[in-house]
Design an enzyme around this catalytic site. Structure first.
Site, mmCIF file in Angstrom:
data_model
loop_
_atom_site.group_PDB
_atom_site.id
_atom_site.type_symbol
_atom_site.label_atom_id
_atom_site.label_comp_id
_atom_site.label_asym_id
_atom_site.label_seq_id
_atom_site.Cartn_x
_atom_site.Cartn_y
_atom_site.Cartn_z
ATOM 1 N N HIS A 84 0.833 -1.029 0.000
ATOM 2 C CA HIS A 84 0.005 0.044 0.100
ATOM 3 C C HIS A 84 0.738 1.270 0.011
ATOM 4 O O HIS A 84 0.433 2.131 -0.792
ATOM 5 C CB HIS A 84 -1.069 -0.064 1.274
ATOM 6 C CG HIS A 84 -2.046 -1.061 1.127
ATOM 7 N ND1 HIS A 84 -2.816 -1.344 2.247
ATOM 8 C CD2 HIS A 84 -2.678 -1.466 0.013
ATOM 9 C CE1 HIS A 84 -3.669 -2.253 1.821
ATOM 10 N NE2 HIS A 84 -3.406 -2.192 0.590
ATOM 11 N N GLU A 111 -0.813 -11.094 -26.721
ATOM 12 C CA GLU A 111 0.210 -10.940 -25.643
ATOM 13 C C GLU A 111 0.429 -12.333 -25.252
ATOM 14 O O GLU A 111 1.366 -12.708 -24.486
ATOM 15 C CB GLU A 111 -0.452 -10.342 -24.389
ATOM 16 C CG GLU A 111 -1.667 -10.154 -24.203
ATOM 17 C CD GLU A 111 -2.269 -9.487 -23.211
ATOM 18 O OE1 GLU A 111 -1.296 -8.424 -22.367
ATOM 19 O OE2 GLU A 111 -3.313 -9.324 -22.889
ATOM 20 N N ASP A 143 3.279 -9.043 -21.361
ATOM 21 C CA ASP A 143 2.800 -10.441 -21.535
ATOM 22 C C ASP A 143 3.692 -11.263 -22.535
ATOM 23 O O ASP A 143 3.823 -12.388 -22.272
ATOM 24 C CB ASP A 143 1.260 -10.525 -21.346
ATOM 25 C CG ASP A 143 0.976 -10.547 -19.885
ATOM 26 O OD1 ASP A 143 1.423 -11.004 -18.857
ATOM 27 O OD2 ASP A 143 -0.170 -9.937 -19.596
ATOM 28 N N ARG A 175 6.891 -12.449 -15.131
ATOM 29 C CA ARG A 175 7.171 -11.074 -14.988
ATOM 30 C C ARG A 175 7.147 -10.524 -13.691
ATOM 31 O O ARG A 175 7.692 -9.393 -13.347
ATOM 32 C CB ARG A 175 6.181 -9.936 -15.853
ATOM 33 C CG ARG A 175 4.802 -10.230 -15.703
ATOM 34 C CD ARG A 175 4.008 -9.634 -16.708
ATOM 35 N NE ARG A 175 3.718 -8.370 -16.500
ATOM 36 C CZ ARG A 175 2.571 -7.517 -17.100
ATOM 37 N NH1 ARG A 175 1.939 -8.262 -17.951
ATOM 38 N NH2 ARG A 175 2.385 -6.528 -17.120
ATOM 39 N N CYS A 190 1.170 -1.660 -26.857
ATOM 40 C CA CYS A 190 0.810 -0.880 -25.477
ATOM 41 C C CYS A 190 1.386 -1.395 -24.399
ATOM 42 O O CYS A 190 1.365 -1.366 -23.217
ATOM 43 C CB CYS A 190 -0.730 -0.999 -25.479
ATOM 44 S SG CYS A 190 -1.371 -2.499 -25.173
HETATM 45 C C1 PEP Z 1 1.065 -6.083 -21.670
HETATM 46 O O1 PEP Z 1 0.996 -7.353 -21.236
HETATM 47 O O2 PEP Z 1 1.689 -5.526 -22.343
HETATM 48 C C2 PEP Z 1 0.007 -5.065 -21.155
HETATM 49 C C3 PEP Z 1 -0.083 -4.024 -21.865
HETATM 50 O O3 PEP Z 1 -1.076 -5.492 -20.158
HETATM 51 P P1 PEP Z 1 -0.662 -5.637 -18.796
HETATM 52 O O4 PEP Z 1 0.837 -4.910 -18.729
HETATM 53 O O5 PEP Z 1 -1.700 -4.752 -18.067
HETATM 54 O O6 PEP Z 1 -0.794 -7.170 -18.396
HETATM 55 MG MG MG Z 2 -1.082 -8.016 -20.340
#
Ligand code: PEP
Ligand code: MG
Length: 600
Positions: free
Chosen positions: A192, A434, A458, A468, A505
């Site tokens: 937190h 992903e 991902d 990760r 993204c």
């Molecule tokens: C990703 O996996 O690159 C992604 C944008 O989604 P998140 O990081 O929210 O898993």
């Molecule tokens: Mg992701």
């Protein structure tokens, strides 16, 4: 001392200031047996203690400024909920009755047992939830002893100080005005304290072993929130160095700020779209300030986390509408919830396998919980009349997941029409690529959907089999691995062939040095943290895709990592071109380290 103390970085840059060390340590719990005649009195003390903490938390909530981060209220909510949770309060009451022990003893035993249960869960996020129990129990014990929050007593003067503690309760952190930094011994990036520090935009270093012993009141500190380092009483030369770094970072910010309104076009005239990733509706403001062309990824699951009750249709509608309103007609891509793995809903907390990255997460969870999914879809469709909404489905691996989601979307639409609610005629639906299986069959997804978004975070995890969230193998997490690069290139090609827009993204999109590589693969749309937008734009403006594209194409057919690395070096990835004199070179482990700004 010129060797830094180190811990988990929460970002936010460098601050330099004096330390204020808070004592949040040991609470002396009185322990004694009681007689039957004293039972009623103990029950009454428990009720009074609980009421006092409720008033205390409510007081903090009432004093929050109207622009306080959403997390602040959510964290206070969680503590309120625990305060009324039978697992803590009623279980403690039972102990008083059954074991004839005083209330303080009963609370501390009950809390300890609960915390042990949380600690046994093999998930860093849920482990942290045990801290809530500890903190609420600590508040109760303080209330029963008649003291308020001893940590802050007389220590918060509004002076700009760096606060050092074992840990601080969210309610206490929120009461500190004037904190320019935090150093905590306990917690990690999911704690937190870390979440709150980030949303308060105060740099913090978390999980610094022995911080309270090593730092004394009034010590001069350099806190680097990006590197996760704290220098205690640094030598003058180091102070000068960090002051210079801070000056350069500010100077760079100032130069980059000029780019916010500049069109994002390469040297050879290719228009490139830079979008923002956000996790909370209010972050859309920053995206606008940084000149984002829209929101490429709103991680809607953050509306659902850290709270006892899921947001209902109205609350979700208001949140989605807020983003659409803020973005004033620019495209807003809202991803349906991506829960599971490291983002767990309360309902998943004790479900075996819920924390597995290979389990029932993201679209799999939504399809398995159609009632919950329909609430979200209705909220999205209702918001669609307030701007240019796009819906994004996370972590697709099977084409039939798209069919099922589209069926539910249509059902939600029919439900709203039956209710007489307006819904936009056409809402593009896209999918996240992903999972390697999805990348390898990107053509199928591109044909079924209106657009694709490549989630490299991902994609790297699943392609390289690197969890990760596991810091022990973090050094093996390699976005530039040839296998990853080929999957990205394949997906971009498939989307272009199907004439569908495609965007990256994941974090990779915000790494300015990687931008030429992605541009050379044919990518023309990037979505990233708002704070990365201008730096990436600065890079795009320098690029000539006519030279880049054949270079990248040649590089991607190489078979060994060495040749690919050399190809990347040719593109300037791994060196530091165009820096203003004196700017520190980029440390590859810290993609946010500054570079030069386009001066046009
Ligand atoms: C990703 O996996 O690159 C992604 C944008 O989604 P998140 O990081 O929210 O898993
Ligand atoms: Mg992701």
């Amino acid at each position: 001392m010129n060797r830094p103390l180190s811990g988990a970085p929460t970002g936010g840059g460098i601050v330099i200031g004096r330390a204020c060390v808070l004592d949040t340590g040991f609470i002396d719990v009185p322990r004694y047996y009681i007689t039957e005649g004293e039972l009623a009195g103990e029950h009454a003390r428990l009720d009074e203690g609980r009421a006092a903490v409720e008033r205390e938390l409510q007081g903090v909530a009432d004093q929050l400024p109207h622009d306080a981060p959403a997390e602040a209220r959510a964290l206070l909510d969680v503590q309120m909920m625990l305060l009324n949770d039978a697992a803590l309060i009623e279980a403690a009451r039972d102990r008083v009755v059954n074991e004839r022990i005083n209330v303080e003893w009963a609370i501390s035993e009950t809390a300890e047992a609960l915390v042990d249960q949380f600690r046994a869960i093999d998930d860093p996020y849920l482990k942290e939830r045990g801290r809530d129990v500890e903190q609420v129990a600590g508040r109760l014990l303080n209330a029963l002893s008649g003291s308020g929050s001893p940590a802050l007593a007389g220590r918060v003067t509004g002076e700009p100080l760096i606060f050092v503690a074992q840990d601080l309760q969210p309610a206490d952190m929120l009461q500190i005005r004037g904190a320019i930094g935090f150093v905590f011994e306990q917690g990690g990036i999911h704690s937190h304290s870390a979440i709150l520090a980030r949303s308060l935009r105060v740099p913090a270093v978390i999980g610094v072993a022995e911080a309270v012993a090593a730092i004394h009141d009034g010590d001069m500190l350099i806190l680097d929130g990006d590197a996760g380092e704290v220098f205690v009483n640094p030598a003058q030369v180091l102070l000068d160095d960090y002051r210079e770094r801070r000056r350069l970072a500010a100077e760079e910010e100032r130069l980059l700020a000029r780019l916010a309104d500049v069109d994002c076009v390469t040297q050879d005239g290719c228009a490139v779209t830079l979008l923002a990733n956000i996790e909370r509706p209010d972050e859309a403001q920053e995206a606008l300030r940084m000149g984002a062309a829209g929101i490429g990824l709103f991680r809607s699951e953050f509306l659902f986390l850290n709270r006892s009750r899921l947001p209902d249709e109205e609350e979700q509608y208001q949140a989605y509408r807020q983003v659409l309103d803020t973005m004033q007609g620019r495209p807003v891509t809202i991803r349906t919830i991506d829960v599971g793995a490291d983002k767990i809903l309360p309902a998943q907390a004790l479900v075996p396998g819920a924390t597995s990255a290979l389990g029932r997460r993201a679209i799999r969870y939504s399809l398995a919980e159609p009632e919950m999914f329909l609430v979200q879809l209705r909220a999205l469709l209702r918001a669609s009349v307030h701007g240019q909404l796009q819906i994004l489905l996370p972590m697709l691996s099977q084409p039939k997941e798209v069919d099922e989601a589209l069926l539910l979307l249509n059902q939600a639409r029919q439900e709203l029409i039956a209710r007489g609610e307006p819904v936009a005629e056409r809402i593009p639906v896209g999918g996240m690529i992903e999972v390697p299986a999805a990348a390898l069959s990107a053509g199928i997804f591109a044909r079924k959907l209106d657009f694709l978004a490549i989630g490299t975070n991902d994609l790297v995890q699943y392609t390289l089999a690197i969890d990760r969230t596991d810091h022990r193998i973090a050094h093996m997490y390699d976005e530039l691995h040839p296998a990853v690069l080929r999957l990205i290139a394949l997906t971009i090609r498939a989307a272009r062939k199907a004439d569908k827009p495609v965007c990256v993204c994941g974090e990779m999109a915000g790494e300015y040095r990687v931008a030429p590589l992605l541009l050379g693969m044919g990518l023309r749309s990037f979505s990233m943290l708002p704070s990365r937008l201008l730096r990436v734009k600065n890079e795009v403006l320098k690029v000539d895709t006519r030279q880049l594209t054949p270079l990248v194409r040649r590089m991607l057919v190489q078979d060994d990592l060495g040749s690919i690395r050399r190809g990347l070096a040719c593109l300037g990835i791994g060196e530091a071109p165009g820096l203003p004199a004196g700017t520190p070179a980029r440390d590859p482990s810290h993609p946010s380290t500054p570079t030069g700004a386009h001066q046009a």
